[in-house]
Design a protein around this motif. Structure first.
Motif, PDB file in Angstrom:
ATOM      1  N   UNK A   1      -6.544 -14.984   9.095  1.00  0.00           N
ATOM      2  CA  UNK A   1      -5.658 -15.521   8.062  1.00  0.00           C
ATOM      3  C   UNK A   1      -6.259 -15.308   6.672  1.00  0.00           C
ATOM      4  N   UNK A   2      -7.544 -15.565   6.516  1.00  0.00           N
ATOM      5  CA  UNK A   2      -8.188 -15.381   5.212  1.00  0.00           C
ATOM      6  C   UNK A   2      -8.116 -13.916   4.775  1.00  0.00           C
ATOM      7  N   UNK A   3      -8.400 -13.015   5.689  1.00  0.00           N
ATOM      8  CA  UNK A   3      -8.386 -11.598   5.343  1.00  0.00           C
ATOM      9  C   UNK A   3      -6.968 -11.107   5.052  1.00  0.00           C
ATOM     10  N   UNK A   4      -5.991 -11.610   5.814  1.00  0.00           N
ATOM     11  CA  UNK A   4      -4.609 -11.184   5.602  1.00  0.00           C
ATOM     12  C   UNK A   4      -4.062 -11.744   4.292  1.00  0.00           C
ATOM     13  N   UNK A   5      -4.386 -13.003   3.975  1.00  0.00           N
ATOM     14  CA  UNK A   5      -3.954 -13.570   2.696  1.00  0.00           C
ATOM     15  C   UNK A   5      -4.513 -12.749   1.533  1.00  0.00           C
ATOM     16  N   UNK A   6      -5.791 -12.401   1.616  1.00  0.00           N
ATOM     17  CA  UNK A   6      -6.411 -11.616   0.542  1.00  0.00           C
ATOM     18  C   UNK A   6      -5.778 -10.228   0.448  1.00  0.00           C
ATOM     19  N   UNK A   7      -5.537  -9.601   1.599  1.00  0.00           N
ATOM     20  CA  UNK A   7      -4.959  -8.255   1.591  1.00  0.00           C
ATOM     21  C   UNK A   7      -3.557  -8.258   0.993  1.00  0.00           C
ATOM     22  N   UNK A   8      -2.780  -9.315   1.277  1.00  0.00           N
ATOM     23  CA  UNK A   8      -1.417  -9.385   0.760  1.00  0.00           C
ATOM     24  C   UNK A   8      -1.388  -9.698  -0.729  1.00  0.00           C
ATOM     25  N   UNK A   9      -2.128 -10.722  -1.149  1.00  0.00           N
ATOM     26  CA  UNK A   9      -2.079 -11.146  -2.554  1.00  0.00           C
ATOM     27  C   UNK A   9      -2.743 -10.123  -3.463  1.00  0.00           C
ATOM     28  N   UNK A  10      -3.968  -9.746  -3.151  1.00  0.00           N
ATOM     29  CA  UNK A  10      -4.654  -8.762  -3.989  1.00  0.00           C
ATOM     30  C   UNK A  10      -3.972  -7.403  -3.913  1.00  0.00           C
ATOM     31  N   UNK A  11      -3.457  -7.071  -2.726  1.00  0.00           N
ATOM     32  CA  UNK A  11      -2.765  -5.804  -2.583  1.00  0.00           C
ATOM     33  C   UNK A  11      -1.514  -5.734  -3.434  1.00  0.00           C
TER      34      UNK A  11
ATOM     35  N   UNK B   1       0.846  -1.200   0.000  1.00  0.00           N
ATOM     36  CA  UNK B   1       0.000   0.000   0.000  1.00  0.00           C
ATOM     37  C   UNK B   1       0.879   1.246   0.000  1.00  0.00           C
ATOM     38  N   UNK B   2       1.918   1.246   0.830  1.00  0.00           N
ATOM     39  CA  UNK B   2       2.849   2.379   0.864  1.00  0.00           C
ATOM     40  C   UNK B   2       3.536   2.564  -0.484  1.00  0.00           C
ATOM     41  N   UNK B   3       3.980   1.464  -1.088  1.00  0.00           N
ATOM     42  CA  UNK B   3       4.681   1.548  -2.370  1.00  0.00           C
ATOM     43  C   UNK B   3       3.768   2.082  -3.475  1.00  0.00           C
ATOM     44  N   UNK B   4       2.516   1.638  -3.478  1.00  0.00           N
ATOM     45  CA  UNK B   4       1.582   2.086  -4.507  1.00  0.00           C
ATOM     46  C   UNK B   4       1.305   3.587  -4.381  1.00  0.00           C
ATOM     47  N   UNK B   5       1.061   4.048  -3.163  1.00  0.00           N
ATOM     48  CA  UNK B   5       0.765   5.466  -2.945  1.00  0.00           C
ATOM     49  C   UNK B   5       1.982   6.328  -3.287  1.00  0.00           C
ATOM     50  N   UNK B   6       3.161   5.857  -2.883  1.00  0.00           N
ATOM     51  CA  UNK B   6       4.383   6.605  -3.187  1.00  0.00           C
ATOM     52  C   UNK B   6       4.580   6.745  -4.691  1.00  0.00           C
TER      53      UNK B   6
ATOM     54  N   UNK C   1      -6.670   6.038  -8.155  1.00  0.00           N
ATOM     55  CA  UNK C   1      -7.188   6.347  -6.819  1.00  0.00           C
ATOM     56  C   UNK C   1      -7.967   5.171  -6.252  1.00  0.00           C
ATOM     57  N   UNK C   2      -8.788   4.541  -7.074  1.00  0.00           N
ATOM     58  CA  UNK C   2      -9.588   3.404  -6.612  1.00  0.00           C
ATOM     59  C   UNK C   2      -8.702   2.226  -6.202  1.00  0.00           C
ATOM     60  N   UNK C   3      -7.643   1.973  -6.973  1.00  0.00           N
ATOM     61  CA  UNK C   3      -6.725   0.893  -6.617  1.00  0.00           C
ATOM     62  C   UNK C   3      -6.074   1.161  -5.266  1.00  0.00           C
ATOM     63  N   UNK C   4      -5.605   2.373  -5.060  1.00  0.00           N
ATOM     64  CA  UNK C   4      -4.945   2.718  -3.801  1.00  0.00           C
ATOM     65  C   UNK C   4      -5.923   2.663  -2.621  1.00  0.00           C
ATOM     66  N   UNK C   5      -7.156   3.118  -2.855  1.00  0.00           N
ATOM     67  CA  UNK C   5      -8.159   3.059  -1.787  1.00  0.00           C
ATOM     68  C   UNK C   5      -8.464   1.611  -1.403  1.00  0.00           C
ATOM     69  N   UNK C   6      -8.574   0.734  -2.408  1.00  0.00           N
ATOM     70  CA  UNK C   6      -8.810  -0.680  -2.124  1.00  0.00           C
ATOM     71  C   UNK C   6      -7.670  -1.302  -1.346  1.00  0.00           C
ATOM     72  N   UNK C   7      -6.442  -0.933  -1.686  1.00  0.00           N
ATOM     73  CA  UNK C   7      -5.272  -1.420  -0.957  1.00  0.00           C
ATOM     74  C   UNK C   7      -5.367  -1.065   0.528  1.00  0.00           C
ATOM     75  N   UNK C   8      -5.698   0.187   0.799  1.00  0.00           N
ATOM     76  CA  UNK C   8      -5.768   0.651   2.179  1.00  0.00           C
ATOM     77  C   UNK C   8      -6.893  -0.044   2.946  1.00  0.00           C
ATOM     78  N   UNK C   9      -8.051  -0.157   2.341  1.00  0.00           N
ATOM     79  CA  UNK C   9      -9.204  -0.769   3.024  1.00  0.00           C
ATOM     80  C   UNK C   9      -8.909  -2.223   3.385  1.00  0.00           C
ATOM     81  N   UNK C  10      -8.388  -2.985   2.424  1.00  0.00           N
ATOM     82  CA  UNK C  10      -8.102  -4.399   2.708  1.00  0.00           C
ATOM     83  C   UNK C  10      -7.039  -4.548   3.784  1.00  0.00           C
TER      84      UNK C  10
END
Length: 301
Positions: free
Chosen positions: A242-252, A185-190, A209-218
């Motif tokens: 674990x399910x939420x963290x896996x999704x946040x990492x992979x999709x992010x 998320x930090x890398x994308x925003x930067x 903007x939508x991609x970055x917002x999704x990164x932050x929310x997840x």
């Protein structure tokens, strides 16, 4: 439920980040500079040939990373699962290489594991990470065979039968995934702020903007779930985290690659390494279908 980290917990996070930073050096592509061999191709069998950074391993041991949850009488810090999650979040954020979870769980059982002098490998589900570099291999890894790893910085072996996964290992993997989700998320925003197209930063375009917002929310949803599971230590909470963290990492990481475009696929960028590491962690024991089945059983009950 509201979470507010204590001063001691924030200091622990800062200490882990400082140790990793001082050992690795500055720059986003330090992994590529430190481990160039596997990135130039494999040795003919698809198995990474680089070596574990023993200096960093011992530095983490000196900090008390592996002995965090041991009692003070046993030479540990006497802290809890919540502090371990915060520490592993930092190693996930920095893509620290090695069987961190296995060695942490072996502290107090395997001599030298608590101090970082001994590297411990163990089967996690059907996978064993860093088997050839380990000083001690715990039962369950018998018959392991080399496996081509999608992550060039994580050598893998596959075991014939799945090993039973400790719920703590499941949660610590979720913490590492949370670290990756935060970092991408930090890398994308930067990148969105500094990369310009058509005379303006690409972050000005709605799609980015939508991609970055999704990164932050997840990432923040996963953070709440992981921190809550660290407090309750409930198996159902751990499965959901674990399910939420896996999704946040992979999709992010995938969305971060979209923000970077072709640049994100180059070896000089750390973005693709985060995606590959997230894929490998996702295959560890206790994730995916196992978590879904546990949650479904709880709902039915």
């Amino acid at each position: 439920m509201r979470f507010q980290l204590t001063g001691e917990q924030r200091a622990l996070q800062a200490a882990v980040r400082d140790v990793i930073g001082r050992r690795s050096g500055a720059g986003s592509s330090w992994l590529v500079a430190r481990f160039p061999a596997p990135l130039d191709g494999d040795a003919g069998n698809g198995v990474s040939q680089h070596r574990l950074d023993r200096g960093l391993w011992r530095a983490l041991g000196d900090l008390g990373f592996f002995s965090l949850r041991l009692s003070e009488g046993d030479g540990g810090a006497g802290l809890g699962l919540a502090e371990a999650v915060l520490a592993f979040e930092e190693t996930g954020r920095a893509l620290v290489c090695g069987p961190l979870v296995a060695t942490h769980l072996a502290a107090g059982v395997v001599p030298g594991a608590a101090t970082g002098e001994t590297v411990v490998a163990a089967a996690d589900g059907r996978l064993v990470e860093w088997l050839d570099e380990a000083d001690v291999v715990l039962p369950g890894a018998e018959g392991a065979v080399p496996l081509r790893s999608v992550d060039p910085l994580t050598p893998l072996h596959r075991v014939p039968a799945p090993a039973r996964t400790d719920p703590v290992a499941v949660l610590l993997t979720a913490a590492e995934q949370l670290g990756t989700a935060t970092r991408v998320c930090e890398l994308a925003v930067q990148h969105a702020r500094t990369r310009e197209q058509f005379g303006q930063p690409i972050g000005a375009f709605q799609a980015v903007k939508h991609l970055c917002a999704g990164l932050l929310v997840r990432a923040e949803v996963a953070r709440a779930a992981v921190y809550a599971a660290a407090v309750t230590a409930d198996r159902t909470d751990i499965a959901a985290a674990r399910l939420l963290a896996d999704e946040a990492a992979v999709r992010g990481a995938r969305d971060c690659l979209q923000v970077h475009g072709g640049m994100g696929f180059t070896w000089e960028s750390e973005v693709h390494l985060h995606l590959k590491r997230a894929w490998v962690r996702e295959q560890r024991g206790g994730g995916g279908a196992e978590c879904e089945e546990l949650l479904a059983a709880e709902l039915v009950a």
